[in-house]
Design a protein around this motif. Structure first.
Motif, PDB file in Angstrom:
ATOM      1  N   UNK A   1       9.671 -17.936 -23.697  1.00 33.53           N
ATOM      2  CA  UNK A   1      10.403 -16.722 -24.096  1.00 33.53           C
ATOM      3  C   UNK A   1       9.524 -15.599 -24.611  1.00 33.53           C
ATOM      4  N   UNK A   2       8.312 -15.893 -25.086  1.00 38.46           N
ATOM      5  CA  UNK A   2       7.406 -14.842 -25.568  1.00 38.46           C
ATOM      6  C   UNK A   2       6.623 -14.172 -24.438  1.00 38.46           C
ATOM      7  N   UNK A   3       6.660 -14.759 -23.264  1.00 37.43           N
ATOM      8  CA  UNK A   3       5.827 -14.287 -22.156  1.00 37.43           C
ATOM      9  C   UNK A   3       6.352 -12.970 -21.589  1.00 37.43           C
ATOM     10  N   UNK A   4       5.438 -12.202 -21.006  1.00 30.51           N
ATOM     11  CA  UNK A   4       5.779 -10.987 -20.294  1.00 30.51           C
ATOM     12  C   UNK A   4       5.136 -11.047 -18.903  1.00 30.51           C
ATOM     13  N   UNK A   5       5.916 -10.636 -17.902  1.00 31.28           N
ATOM     14  CA  UNK A   5       5.469 -10.691 -16.516  1.00 31.28           C
ATOM     15  C   UNK A   5       5.450  -9.277 -15.950  1.00 31.28           C
ATOM     16  N   UNK A   6       4.288  -8.816 -15.566  1.00 24.21           N
ATOM     17  CA  UNK A   6       4.111  -7.500 -14.968  1.00 24.21           C
ATOM     18  C   UNK A   6       3.969  -7.665 -13.461  1.00 24.21           C
ATOM     19  N   UNK A   7       4.747  -6.898 -12.704  1.00 19.49           N
ATOM     20  CA  UNK A   7       4.808  -7.054 -11.252  1.00 19.49           C
ATOM     21  C   UNK A   7       4.360  -5.751 -10.592  1.00 19.49           C
ATOM     22  N   UNK A   8       3.063  -5.609 -10.274  1.00 22.17           N
ATOM     23  CA  UNK A   8       2.586  -4.389  -9.626  1.00 22.17           C
ATOM     24  C   UNK A   8       3.215  -4.199  -8.246  1.00 22.17           C
ATOM     25  N   UNK A   9       3.608  -2.972  -7.978  1.00 18.51           N
ATOM     26  CA  UNK A   9       4.244  -2.607  -6.711  1.00 18.51           C
ATOM     27  C   UNK A   9       3.532  -1.372  -6.167  1.00 18.51           C
ATOM     28  N   UNK A  10       3.180  -1.421  -4.908  1.00 18.26           N
ATOM     29  CA  UNK A  10       2.478  -0.304  -4.282  1.00 18.26           C
ATOM     30  C   UNK A  10       3.257   0.198  -3.074  1.00 18.26           C
ATOM     31  N   UNK A  11       3.065   1.454  -2.718  1.00 18.58           N
ATOM     32  CA  UNK A  11       3.686   1.993  -1.505  1.00 18.58           C
ATOM     33  C   UNK A  11       3.534   0.968  -0.374  1.00 18.58           C
ATOM     34  N   UNK A  12       4.639   0.566   0.261  1.00 25.28           N
ATOM     35  CA  UNK A  12       4.573  -0.562   1.214  1.00 25.28           C
ATOM     36  C   UNK A  12       3.638  -0.337   2.384  1.00 25.28           C
ATOM     37  N   UNK A  13       3.590   0.896   2.905  1.00 22.36           N
ATOM     38  CA  UNK A  13       2.708   1.148   4.039  1.00 22.36           C
ATOM     39  C   UNK A  13       1.248   1.036   3.602  1.00 22.36           C
ATOM     40  N   UNK A  14       0.924   1.584   2.440  1.00 26.65           N
ATOM     41  CA  UNK A  14      -0.453   1.501   1.931  1.00 26.65           C
ATOM     42  C   UNK A  14      -0.843   0.065   1.632  1.00 26.65           C
ATOM     43  N   UNK A  15       0.068  -0.693   1.034  1.00 20.98           N
ATOM     44  CA  UNK A  15      -0.255  -2.073   0.679  1.00 20.98           C
ATOM     45  C   UNK A  15      -0.388  -2.936   1.931  1.00 20.98           C
ATOM     46  N   UNK A  16       0.487  -2.731   2.900  1.00 14.28           N
ATOM     47  CA  UNK A  16       0.394  -3.491   4.150  1.00 14.28           C
ATOM     48  C   UNK A  16      -0.906  -3.180   4.878  1.00 14.28           C
ATOM     49  N   UNK A  17      -1.311  -1.917   4.894  1.00 11.21           N
ATOM     50  CA  UNK A  17      -2.570  -1.543   5.537  1.00 11.21           C
ATOM     51  C   UNK A  17      -3.757  -2.193   4.833  1.00 11.21           C
ATOM     52  N   UNK A  18      -3.697  -2.247   3.510  1.00 14.50           N
ATOM     53  CA  UNK A  18      -4.781  -2.863   2.749  1.00 14.50           C
ATOM     54  C   UNK A  18      -4.838  -4.367   3.001  1.00 14.50           C
ATOM     55  N   UNK A  19      -3.697  -5.026   3.062  1.00 17.77           N
ATOM     56  CA  UNK A  19      -3.664  -6.459   3.360  1.00 17.77           C
ATOM     57  C   UNK A  19      -4.233  -6.745   4.748  1.00 17.77           C
ATOM     58  N   UNK A  20      -3.846  -5.929   5.715  1.00 10.53           N
ATOM     59  CA  UNK A  20      -4.372  -6.113   7.069  1.00 10.53           C
ATOM     60  C   UNK A  20      -5.883  -5.930   7.098  1.00 10.53           C
ATOM     61  N   UNK A  21      -6.368  -4.928   6.379  1.00  8.43           N
ATOM     62  CA  UNK A  21      -7.808  -4.677   6.325  1.00  8.43           C
ATOM     63  C   UNK A  21      -8.557  -5.842   5.687  1.00  8.43           C
ATOM     64  N   UNK A  22      -8.020  -6.379   4.584  1.00 10.32           N
ATOM     65  CA  UNK A  22      -8.670  -7.506   3.920  1.00 10.32           C
ATOM     66  C   UNK A  22      -8.637  -8.757   4.796  1.00 10.32           C
ATOM     67  N   UNK A  23      -7.553  -8.941   5.522  1.00  9.05           N
ATOM     68  CA  UNK A  23      -7.496 -10.095   6.413  1.00  9.05           C
ATOM     69  C   UNK A  23      -8.589  -9.999   7.476  1.00  9.05           C
ATOM     70  N   UNK A  24      -8.760  -8.814   8.047  1.00 11.07           N
ATOM     71  CA  UNK A  24      -9.816  -8.633   9.048  1.00 11.07           C
ATOM     72  C   UNK A  24     -11.186  -8.887   8.432  1.00 11.07           C
ATOM     73  N   UNK A  25     -11.343  -8.521   7.178  1.00 17.47           N
ATOM     74  CA  UNK A  25     -12.632  -8.679   6.497  1.00 17.47           C
ATOM     75  C   UNK A  25     -12.959 -10.155   6.264  1.00 17.47           C
ATOM     76  N   UNK A  26     -11.947 -10.954   5.960  1.00 18.31           N
ATOM     77  CA  UNK A  26     -12.179 -12.343   5.561  1.00 18.31           C
ATOM     78  C   UNK A  26     -11.863 -13.380   6.649  1.00 18.31           C
ATOM     79  N   UNK A  27     -11.291 -12.979   7.764  1.00 19.23           N
ATOM     80  CA  UNK A  27     -10.816 -13.980   8.711  1.00 19.23           C
ATOM     81  C   UNK A  27     -11.940 -14.772   9.378  1.00 19.23           C
TER      82      UNK A  27
END
Length: 343
Positions: A183-209
């Motif tokens: 009950x004392x815990x706090x959860x922060x949920x970062x949210x980013x513009x979906x197109x920007x976040x999806x592009x970043x995820x795709x870029x990181x996947x290409x970097x690490x695949x």
């Protein structure tokens, strides 16, 4: 990874590759910490989908000097931080901060806090949520929750701080059970513009695949499956699982919608139960709205006076190959999360 010697890699494989050994080391860590370990107070968790500013938000909180968090210095014995601190004291590594492997300008050294605590969950209940085709929600039992409280306390003891902080995107898989149990815990949920976040995820996947075998194993030991050679999606009830080529944007937009649709529902459920422990943090606001950080800091119970150095967000590039229906659904969901952040 290039700094890891053959002996370093062997030690990581032995320690992190065996959940049974990790659990045993955790038991030993209690003895190393001694009997004076106090419970962790008011923990804070940063959780969501990768590439939404989770690291910069965690570091802003960590800079308050209230929190203990696992760092690279605790690797590979993240289940036994007190024991490892004693064993490695004479051979502690020092080094200048370097840009992390993501190539995103974030600098790391051995003292940098990082998302390492998922090793605990993999050790205690990995079979409940880690599947070959993806990660699924699970409900930790009372014994595991008690072990987790003890684990947090040992990390606070190791760093002589009263509060616990973790960045852990997989925390969404057990979000409501933890909010109810802590009950004392706090959860922060970062949210980013979906197109920007999806592009970043795709870029990181290409970097690490095409990562080498050790890097792939390293990410698997940490249950970091969001992109890279061992990418596995979140498989969430009531949401559409992503499918199709990972070099296309639609896969990552579908993943975004699934994760944040699930999280938005969890926020509504928690608030309906009277739990005010979950707060969306809009990435674009942190670097542009002077009121954004003080609100987040107040929610987390830290002093907002120090400048965390958030930078203005770069607008996403238009992508003619992105499915227009997916983009519209993601934008509507983003607006829903913005409204939840404003309540």
């Amino acid at each position: 990874m290039s700094d890891y010697s053959t002996l370093d890699k062997l030690l990581h494989r032995v320690v992190l590759g065996s959940p049974a050994l990790s659990e045993m080391l955790g038991d030993m860590d209690g003895a190393a910490a001694g009997k004076s370990v106090a419970p962790a107070r008011a923990p804070v968790y940063v959780t969501g989908l990768a590439r939404a500013g989770t690291t910069v938000l965690m570091r802003a909180l960590h800079g308050s000097d209230q929190f203990a968090s696992l760092t690279y210095a605790d690797m590979p014995m993240v289940m036994a931080p007190n024991l490892w601190a004693k064993l490695s004291r004479s051979s502690r590594k020092e080094g200048e901060a370097r840009e992390r492997a993501h190539g995103d300008g974030v600098m790391v050294d051995f003292d940098a806090p990082e998302a390492l605590e998922e090793v605990f969950w993999r050790t205690h209940c990995g079979r409940d949520y880690i599947r070959p085709d993806g990660l699924v929600p699970h409900v930790p039992d009372a014994e595991t929750l008690e072990a987790y409280r003890t684990y947090q306390a040992r990390i606070c003891h190791r760093y002589s701080r009263p509060r616990y902080l973790a960045k852990n995107n997989n925390m969404m898989l057990r979000l409501l059970p933890l909010a109810r149990a802590l009950p004392e815990a706090r959860f922060l949920i970062p949210v980013r513009d979906p197109l920007a976040q999806a592009q970043s995820l795709r870029s990181q996947h290409a970097r690490f695949q095409d990562s080498d075998a050790f890097t792939r194993s390293y990410m698997t030991w940490l249950v970091h499956h969001e992109f890279g050679a061992d990418q596995r999606p979140f498989l969430l009830p009531g949401q559409t699982a992503p499918e199709g080529p990972l070099d296309g944007l639609d896969y990552w937009l579908t993943e975004w919608i699934a994760c944040y649709g699930y999280l938005a529902d969890m926020i509504d459920t928690a608030r309906a139960e009277g739990l005010e422990a979950l707060l969306p943090v809009i990435y674009e606001r942190l670097g542009s709205d002077p009121a954004a950080w003080p609100k987040v800091a107040a929610f987390a119970g830290v002093d907002p006076s120090a400048d965390p150095g958030f930078r203005p967000a770069t607008p996403p590039e238009s992508d003619p190959q992105a499915d227009t229906d997916l983009v519209a659904r993601a934008r509507a969901l983003y607006d829903r999360l913005v409204a939840q952040a404003d309540l």
